[in-house]
Scaffold this active site. Structure first.
Site, PDB file in Angstrom:
ATOM      1  N   LEU A 154       0.834  -1.370   0.108  1.00 34.84           N
ATOM      2  CA  LEU A 154       0.180  -0.008  -0.069  1.00 34.84           C
ATOM      3  C   LEU A 154       1.193   1.094   0.068  1.00 34.84           C
ATOM      4  O   LEU A 154       1.561   2.286   0.946  1.00 34.84           O
ATOM      5  CB  LEU A 154      -0.873  -0.348   0.769  1.00 34.84           C
ATOM      6  CG  LEU A 154      -1.372  -1.019   1.459  1.00 34.84           C
ATOM      7  CD1 LEU A 154      -2.301  -0.703   2.475  1.00 34.84           C
ATOM      8  CD2 LEU A 154      -2.798  -1.563   0.197  1.00 34.84           C
ATOM      9  N   ASP A 155       1.244   1.677  -1.557  1.00 31.09           N
ATOM     10  CA  ASP A 155       1.947   2.557  -1.487  1.00 31.09           C
ATOM     11  C   ASP A 155       1.100   3.912  -0.317  1.00 31.09           C
ATOM     12  O   ASP A 155       0.000   4.459  -1.133  1.00 31.09           O
ATOM     13  CB  ASP A 155       2.419   3.708  -3.132  1.00 31.09           C
ATOM     14  CG  ASP A 155       3.184   4.582  -2.855  1.00 31.09           C
ATOM     15  OD1 ASP A 155       4.281   4.136  -2.509  1.00 31.09           O
ATOM     16  OD2 ASP A 155       2.843   4.822  -4.167  1.00 31.09           O
ATOM     17  N   ALA A 156       2.434   4.822   0.262  1.00 28.13           N
ATOM     18  CA  ALA A 156       2.308   6.297   1.060  1.00 28.13           C
ATOM     19  C   ALA A 156       0.795   5.880   1.102  1.00 28.13           C
ATOM     20  O   ALA A 156      -0.031   7.118   1.283  1.00 28.13           O
ATOM     21  CB  ALA A 156       2.020   7.464  -0.374  1.00 28.13           C
TER      22      ALA A 156
END
Length: 592
Positions: A249-251
């Site tokens: 889960l990016d950023a």
């Protein structure tokens, strides 16, 4: 199963009540819950997940790479830049033919069509970038290794269809993006960049000011609109259908925005992570969710929740702390941090890494290192050819945010300058990571001993490009087969460490870990297998000077025979001390 579905529905509904409290929805929460459940299950059966189940063991090693980290080119100068085959096929072949089965998982960094930021400004989440390959290539890789993919959930490209629809007030996309007023007080918003937060764009209904946490080409979503959530649940289903079993889960820390707050780590953000976990694990219980939150250490730990949020969290404090330790020859800060880290509950794990496609973040060591120690890291990075990226602080000043440098170059010496121990120091860093509690993530350019790519940096003028080299396959194979090259020595050395690690039950990601007290020049910890049958004392000389280890400090059990796993030598019962050469590693085990 009716009971399982009812409980599943109730959990999803409760998550949604928490997320959208105070938000006027165009449908009831119950209707939204049913839509999300239908999206995530698709044509697949509902599953009943077992809580607190470890989905990993000591065999799991994740290689981190771009889809085009290795490209198969013709030798002709005219053909440079034109791959003979899809780069995903080249990467797949490299793992199968060169890595000796030491890597069983692969994180392919964003492989979707994009407009900037090396894939993190996604234009279409449902497509594979045709310059890399197609979904058949992704599926083929997923059959051989556990496949990890990015869910770039905070923002998308300003050139995406959704954002183009936003500009023309059409669906889908019309209400997908976060906007604010130029008069809003945004002074508390935490940023990882120096660019203005709001970007003014002309739309069919007039000028609007869109929220851009990272860059003006990366426009933040508005998750107050449940249609955005539904889009991402559908994307997750698509990835599951194509073999993805680990989601990064990016950023995600920036996902929910609320005026007059920091707009980071908000309660709604945590609840969205809990919701996604509930949805995913009822569709595919083997999936692992990993949160990427480059923030101070205690905030990062909060993404475990009560073992009900991320299965694993990026251990962001490790890279800068380990770099500080090996450049200074002082283990104090690393030891104190390790002592403060809570053991991960069953069903959760740390995701350890010491290098990545991004730089070495400095926010995670806020409060862990002194300002003078951070300044030394910055100075030495520059001395060794690296760059430093900045961010804007609350007071408007620019402060160091990230060190941009290839790890092999970062460890070529100490704060006193380059020396002859670069290779030993580099392998010592990996030996520490491989033995620690958690799942190791190995950046492909660390596996290959890649150095700073100044040409890519000059061409792009992006600091992170310095550590994102693209290897031509023929040149790479020549480098790792040349016995006098550092690439060969690194590749062979890391694979040897991994082959030893994977045979040790005490290196299970959730096996017991205790920190040892051995003085500044040594760093050590004790691991014990979950069944308590194996103990391993991991001791490292983290300095450029020989260090004497008093074996009595390890409290070895005299009735057992102790073996050093790397050298395969047996410890003499009468031996009282051991002399460790600079950056030498000892893995002392009661079981060979």
């Amino acid at each position: 199963m009716d009971i399982v579905r009812e409980q599943f529905f109730q959990r999803v509904e409760q998550h949604l009540h928490t997320i959208y409290q105070g938000v006027e929805l165009p449908m009831s929460v119950a209707e939204l819950a049913e839509e999300l459940i239908t999206l995530i299950l698709g044509n697949n059966p509902l599953r009943d997940p077992t809580p607190h189940t470890n989905r990993w063991d000591e065999q799991d090693i994740v290689l981190i790479a771009y889809g085009d980290s290795i490209i198969n080119h013709e030798d002709s100068e005219l053909a440079v830049g034109t791959p003979l085959e899809a780069p995903l096929k080249t990467l797949h072949r490299f793992i199968k033919e060169q890595c000796d089965h030491q890597l069983n998982a692969l994180h392919i960094l964003p492989f979707y069509p994009y407009s900037s930021d090396e894939g993190f400004a996604v234009m279409n989440y449902a497509q594979v970038n045709e310059a890399l390959g197609d979904w058949q290539d992704i599926n083929a890789i997923a059959k051989d290794v556990k496949l990890m993919a990015d869910l770039v959930i905070n923002h998308c490209s300003s050139r995406s269809l959704w954002f183009e629809n936003f500009l023309t007030d059409t669906h889908p996309g019309k209400d997908y993006f976060k906007t604010a007023s130029l008069t809003d007080d945004l002074s508390q918003v935490v940023r990882p960049r120096t660019s203005p937060l709001l970007h003014t764009v002309a739309t069919a209904s007039g000028d609007k000011h869109v929220w851009c946490t990272f860059s003006h080409d990366q426009v933040d979503f508005n998750f107050e609109n449940p249609e955005v959530l539904k889009e991402f649940v559908g994307i997750i289903r698509h990835y599951l259908d194509n073999g993805i079993r680990l989601f990064r889960l990016d950023a995600v820390a920036f996902l929910w925005k609320k005026l007059n707050t920091s707009c980071i780590n908000l309660p709604q953000t945590h609840e969205v992570v809990r919701l996604l976990r509930t949805l995913i694990e009822h569709a595919e219980p083997r999936v692992v969710i990993i949160t990427e939150t480059n923030i101070p250490n205690q905030e990062n730990l909060s993404y475990f929740g009560n073992a009900n949020e991320a299965h694993a969290i990026y251990n962001f404090a490790l890279p800068p702390l380990l770099l500080h330790t090996l450049l200074s020859g002082d283990s104090t800060a690393l030891k104190h941090w390790m002592m403060s880290m809570p053991p991960a509950q069953n069903g959760t794990a740390y995701f350890n890494f010491i290098a990545s496609h991004d730089g070495i973040g400095l926010r995670p060591i806020e409060g862990l290192l002194q300002p003078s120690e951070v300044a030394s890291l910055v100075s030495t990075t520059m001395q060794f050819g690296g760059r430093v990226s900045m961010r804007t602080s609350h007071d408007g000043t620019h402060t160091p945010y990230e060190l941009n440098i290839a790890l092999f170059d970062a460890l070529q010496g100490t704060h006193n300058g380059a020396d002859k121990y670069g290779l030993e120091r580099f392998l010592c860093a990996h030996a520490i990571m491989f033995a620690m509690e958690g799942i190791p993530g190995l950046y492909i350019h660390s596996l290959l001993g890649t150095t700073n790519d100044y040409e890519r940096f000059e061409n792009s003028q992006h600091n992170r490009a310095i550590n994102r080299h693209r290897w031509q396959e023929s040149k790479l194979l020549a480098a790792i087969e040349e016995k006098y090259s550092h690439h060969y020595q690194v590749f062979k050395g890391i694979k040897q460490l991994l082959s030893v690690r994977k045979r040790q039950a005490a290196f299970h990601p959730n096996a017991t870990q205790f920190t040892l007290h051995l003085g500044e020049g040594l760093f050590g910890f004790w691991r014990q297998s979950i069944d308590r049958q194996q103990s391993i004392f991991c001791v490292y000389n983290i300095s450029s000077q020989p260090q004497s280890l008093t074996l009595a400090d390890l409290n070895l059990i005299n009735t057992q025979q102790w073996v050093e796993l790397i050298s395969k030598t047996t410890l003499d019962e009468s031996q009282q001390t051991m002399l460790l050469e600079p950056y030498q590693t000892l893995w002392l085990s009661n079981k060979a």
